[in-house]
Design a protein around this motif. Sequence first.
Motif, PDB file in Angstrom:
ATOM      1  N   ASP A  60     -36.928 -13.754   0.452  1.00 35.57           N
ATOM      2  CA  ASP A  60     -37.773 -14.861   0.883  1.00 35.57           C
ATOM      3  C   ASP A  60     -37.285 -15.312   2.255  1.00 35.57           C
ATOM      4  N   VAL A  61     -38.207 -15.355   3.219  1.00 36.97           N
ATOM      5  CA  VAL A  61     -37.822 -15.551   4.614  1.00 36.97           C
ATOM      6  C   VAL A  61     -38.649 -16.646   5.274  1.00 36.97           C
ATOM      7  N   ASP A  62     -37.988 -17.459   6.092  1.00 40.08           N
ATOM      8  CA  ASP A  62     -38.672 -18.350   7.018  1.00 40.08           C
ATOM      9  C   ASP A  62     -38.890 -17.548   8.303  1.00 40.08           C
TER      10      ASP A  62
ATOM     11  N   SER B 290     -35.993 -15.085  12.476  1.00 39.43           N
ATOM     12  CA  SER B 290     -36.342 -15.402  11.094  1.00 39.43           C
ATOM     13  C   SER B 290     -35.064 -15.783  10.341  1.00 39.43           C
ATOM     14  N   LYS B 291     -35.225 -16.508   9.235  1.00 44.74           N
ATOM     15  CA  LYS B 291     -34.084 -16.979   8.450  1.00 44.74           C
ATOM     16  C   LYS B 291     -34.262 -16.602   6.978  1.00 44.74           C
TER      17      LYS B 291
ATOM     18  N   LYS C 296     -33.961 -17.126   3.219  1.00 49.23           N
ATOM     19  CA  LYS C 296     -33.851 -18.284   2.319  1.00 49.23           C
ATOM     20  C   LYS C 296     -33.250 -17.899   0.970  1.00 49.23           C
ATOM     21  N   SER C 297     -33.645 -16.738   0.452  1.00 47.57           N
ATOM     22  CA  SER C 297     -33.100 -16.300  -0.841  1.00 47.57           C
ATOM     23  C   SER C 297     -33.292 -14.800  -0.994  1.00 47.57           C
TER      24      SER C 297
ATOM     25  N   LYS D 299     -26.347 -10.742   2.860  1.00 50.08           N
ATOM     26  CA  LYS D 299     -27.035 -11.515   3.892  1.00 50.08           C
ATOM     27  C   LYS D 299     -26.074 -11.630   5.074  1.00 50.08           C
TER      28      LYS D 299
END
Length: 812
Positions: free
Chosen positions: A298-300, A245-246, A248-249, A266
Motif C-alpha cells: 500500500d503506497v502513498d 512515493s511512500k 504505508k504497509s 522496506k
Amino acid sequence: MLKLAQAKTNRREFLVRSAATAAGTFMSIGLPALGSSAAKAEGMSSFTPSIWFTLTPDGKVTMHIVKCEMGQHIGTGLAQVIAEELEVNWEDVRLDTPLESVENFAIYGLAYTVNSGSITTEFDRISRAGAAGRMALVEAGAKVLGANATDCRAENSRVIDNVSGRSIGYGEIIQKVKIDRKFAYPEDFKAIKIKQPGQYKIIGKSIPALDIPAKTNGQAKYGIDVFRPNMVYGALVIPRTRYASKVKSIDDSEARKIPGFVKAVKIDDSMGKCTGWVVALAEKFPAAVKAAKALKVDVDPGPYGGLNLKDLFAEYAQTTKNTDAGANWVLEGDVDKALASADKVLEVEYTTDMVCHATMEPLNATAEFVNGEWHIYSGTQSTSFARMTLTAYLSKVLNQKPEDLKIFVHESLVGGGFGGKQDYDEILAAAYCAKEVGRPVKLIQTRESTFATSFPRTPTYHKVKAGLKNGQLVAMNQDICCGWMGPRFSVGKKYGSDWLQLDSWDAKKEDIDQWSIGGSDHWYDVENKRVRAFNSDRTTWAVQASALRTVSNSYNMFVVESFMDEVAHALGRDPVELRLAMLNGKGASRGIPNAGYAPGTPSDYYMDRLWISLPWTTDKSWPGYESTTVGGALRLANCLRVAAGKAGWGKTLPPNTGLGVAVSSAEERQSPTWVAGVAEVTVDTSTGRYKINRLTVAMDPGTVINPRNATAQIQGAALWGASQVMAERLTLKDGGIEQSNFHDYTPIRLADVPPIDVELIDSGHHPSGVGEPASTVVAPAVANAIYNAVGVRVRHMPITAEAILEGLKRKA
C-alpha cells in the motif's frame, strides 16, 4: 563531497613510494611487508615508481587503472600512453583495478569515469609518470652494466648501452639493485620532456584491447556475476511512482507461500534515495522475483502521483513566456535590436522526449558485512562516489560516525554505462537489506524495475529565433526549458557551494546547470546571440533527470543543427556552405574564442580537478595539458569538409532520398571534440517510414591513441544517435515511467543498422574524448536529410513515421 577529496599537501614524493603503501592495496598484487626479509634483499620485490604501474622481477608491468571498464577499453588506452614513455614491451603489460577505500582514495584520488574525459585529463600526467619510471630504470640499468647513464637508452623493456651494445631487462634490474631515484612533485615532473607525435611507437597503433580475451571466453566478471557465500537474492517491487512515493504497509501473506522466500524489506528512504522501495529477499533469484510480484504494498503516490509528460511540456511553454525568469547562458551583442532590424525573423519550437540508458546489464549490487567491514561488489562509473554515498547513508541509518564505517567497493566490469551507472540506489538498498537479514544480499533489478527506476535524460522544450538580413544570420536566440540534474546532487549556490554549476553570462551570476544547457554555446560566428536557460525543478525531481551519453548535447545539437539548416534554406544557401562560412573562428561564447585558445594554452576545464588522479593539483602547480579548444571552429570546419566530401555532398540521389549534415563540439565548450556527420536517408512517402542508408562521421580528437578502438567507439556512438532519433522514447503517466521492457522501449534493431564510415583526423593536438561526441550529429543530420528528401521538417525527437506522414499531408 569536495572536502573529502581535498589533499592538504602541495608537495609530495611522487615516485618511489613504499611498495606496501602504493601497491599492497591492489587486489591482484601481493607484496612483502616493510621489514620482511624479501624487502631487505639487495634487489626489489617490485618497483612501483608511481600510482599508475608496478614492475615485478619477472619483467611484467601491471598498469593500475582507476577508470571503469564499460566497453570503451580505457585500460588499454591508458596503458598504451604509459607504455609509450616507459618503453615497455607490450606483451609484458597487464591491468588491474585498485580497491576503493578511504585509504586508497588518499592515494589514487577520485575513481570516476564520465564525460569522455579519461584520456584527456590523464594523458599528460601518465606520460610524464612513464617517462620518469624509464629515467629511473635507465640510471639503475646503467649502474648494473657499468656504463654511463648518458650512453644508455631504454627500448622494449630493456636498458641498452649504446657504446658496448650490452643490455639488461627491466626485471633483471630490479632483481639486482634497489632504485632510490626520487622525483619531487610537481617541480621535477614539470621538467620531464615527453615524446612528440612523430616519435610514437605504441600510441597510434591499433593494439587489440587487453580485456577482449576474457570477455569472449567467459572469464570476465561483471557485477551481475558476483557470488558470495550464504547470500540471498533481492528483487524490487516496482514503485508506484518514479520518485517520492511512500510505503504505508506491506502484506507478505502470498509471498510467504513461495518456497525460498526470506523476507520483505522496506528500504529506508530518509535520504531521498530509493523512495517507495520494497525488496523481496529469497534464496534464489526466481523466487525473489515471484515474491516481489506477490507482495501487496500500500503506497502513498506522493506529490507527483498525477503528473503526466504532457503536463511538463505545457509547463515548459508557459515558463519560457516569462523571459526575465531565464538565466543568460550565452549573451553576445544586442539580440533584441538585431532581431528588430532584421529583414526576416524565423521563429520555431523544438521538443525532445525522455530517453534512458537501457544498458544490457541490468542494475545490480551485492553487499556483505563481514568482520566489521562493508564490502560492495558492483559495476559502477564511480566506486569513489559509491563509497561516499553509502557512507553517508549508513551513517544515518546505523547512527554511526562516518569515520567509524569501513567500506570497500570492489569494481566489476560494467555491462554498459552511458552515464546511467553513477547513481547508487541499488548499492544503498542492497546494504540496507544485508543489515536487515544479517546475510550478504545480491540485489538484481529486473528489466521492468530497471525501466521503472531509471534516471532518464530530461524532456526538453526549445523556442528558437533567427534574425536574417542581407543573406546572413545576424541574430540567434534560444530559450531552453528542462529539468536540471545538478540539484539532485546538491550542487550550486542554493546548497551552499559554487561547485560544478557555472554562472550566467551577465551581472546576475546565477547558477546554470551546464549539464542541461551545454551544447547551445555553439562555435558559429553570430554577432548577436543569446541562450536563456529555464529550470523545471518539478521535472528534475519527478523523473530524476540525469546524465545520459553527451548529456545536454544530445538534444541541444539536434536543435541547433536542425535550426541551422532551416536558416540555410530560408536564406537560399547551401547548408554546408553556410556552416563553413560561419565556422570562421571569429567571435566567442562564454569567454572562449571561437578560434579556440592559443596553442599551448593550458586547459581551464572546470572538471579537471574533480576526476584527475592524485596528487591533486593546486593553482600553477602542475604543467597543465593543452586545452582541446585549440584550433576551435577551424578544426570543426575541417571535419565538415572531410565528412561532406566522403559522403559525396551534392551528388545526384534517387527520389525521396536526401543527405543531411550536422557538426558538433561535444562534450562541452571547455573540452570539445570536433566532429561532423552526414546521413543519407530514404523516406517511404506512403507510410512515412524512413531508412538511414549510410552514416559518415569525421572526427578530430587530436592525438588518436588506438585508431581501431576509436573507430569502434565512434561507430557505437553513431548507432546510439541513430537509435535515439529513430525510436527511443520514455513517457510519464501518473508519475510513473510507462515503458517496461524492450517491447515498448525500442532501441535500434539490427535490420535498421546502417553502414557507418569513419574518418579519423589525427591532428596531433592534445587528445580529446571519442566515446560520446559522434552520437550528437546523427539526429540533426537525419532530420536534415528527411527535409532534403521530401521537404518535411520534424522538430521533435524521436522522429516518427507518423510525424513525417503528417508533414507530408500538410505539405500536400
